[in-house]
Design a protein around this motif. Structure first.
Motif, PDB file in Angstrom:
ATOM      1  N   PHE A  84       0.392  -5.262   0.537  1.00  0.00           N
ATOM      2  CA  PHE A  84       1.354  -5.702  -0.472  1.00  0.00           C
ATOM      3  C   PHE A  84       2.076  -4.491  -1.073  1.00  0.00           C
ATOM      4  N   ASN A  85       1.316  -3.510  -1.501  1.00  0.00           N
ATOM      5  CA  ASN A  85       1.906  -2.310  -2.113  1.00  0.00           C
ATOM      6  C   ASN A  85       2.724  -1.503  -1.117  1.00  0.00           C
ATOM      7  N   LEU A  86       2.248  -1.409   0.101  1.00  0.00           N
ATOM      8  CA  LEU A  86       3.000  -0.703   1.139  1.00  0.00           C
ATOM      9  C   LEU A  86       4.376  -1.337   1.316  1.00  0.00           C
ATOM     10  N   LEU A  87       4.417  -2.642   1.443  1.00  0.00           N
ATOM     11  CA  LEU A  87       5.684  -3.348   1.624  1.00  0.00           C
ATOM     12  C   LEU A  87       6.615  -3.146   0.429  1.00  0.00           C
ATOM     13  N   LEU A  88       6.058  -3.309  -0.760  1.00  0.00           N
ATOM     14  CA  LEU A  88       6.912  -3.225  -1.949  1.00  0.00           C
ATOM     15  C   LEU A  88       7.239  -1.786  -2.354  1.00  0.00           C
ATOM     16  N   ASN A  89       6.457  -0.813  -1.919  1.00  0.00           N
ATOM     17  CA  ASN A  89       6.795   0.584  -2.200  1.00  0.00           C
ATOM     18  C   ASN A  89       7.934   1.068  -1.308  1.00  0.00           C
ATOM     19  N   GLU A  90       8.043   0.501  -0.112  1.00  0.00           N
ATOM     20  CA  GLU A  90       9.138   0.872   0.785  1.00  0.00           C
ATOM     21  C   GLU A  90      10.464   0.269   0.334  1.00  0.00           C
TER      22      GLU A  90
END
Length: 107
Positions: free
Chosen positions: A24-30
């Motif tokens: 989730f964080n990986l997707l939203l950090n990109e």
């Protein structure tokens, strides 16, 4: 426009909350970086670059089960190829909706 969902991410994680949050964080950090690049592409009128970025973001939209948004992004991609920005505002609204979504909402 629909609200992002984490149902698919939860299914992928199979109960592993740490994995779910990391993805989730990986997707939203990109996303902010990609959106920033999109804005640069629009400012410089590099519509093919903007198209490529929207296509990349569209793959993330699927993971959040935003089917209406996915359909709109496909239309936006087509418009960008011809140098049109007729779906630009809707695209911005989708990005803003995703950026406000958090793992806590995903519970």
């Amino acid at each position: 426009m629909e609200t992002p969902s984490s149902r698919y991410l939860k299914e992928m994680a199979k109960g592993n909350r740490n994995f779910e949050i990391k993805i989730f964080n990986l997707l939203l950090n990109e996303l902010p970086k990609e959106y920033n690049s999109y804005q640069k592409a629009i400012i410089t009128k590099n519509f093919y670059w903007a198209f490529e970025i929207v296509r990349k973001i569209n793959h993330k939209i699927v993971l959040f089960e935003m089917w209406e948004a996915q359909s709109l992004l496909e239309k936006h991609e087509e418009a960008l190829i011809t140098g049109e920005l007729k779906h630009h505002k809707e695209f911005q609204n989708i990005i803003n909706r995703l950026l406000k979504f958090s793992p806590e909402q995903a519970n």
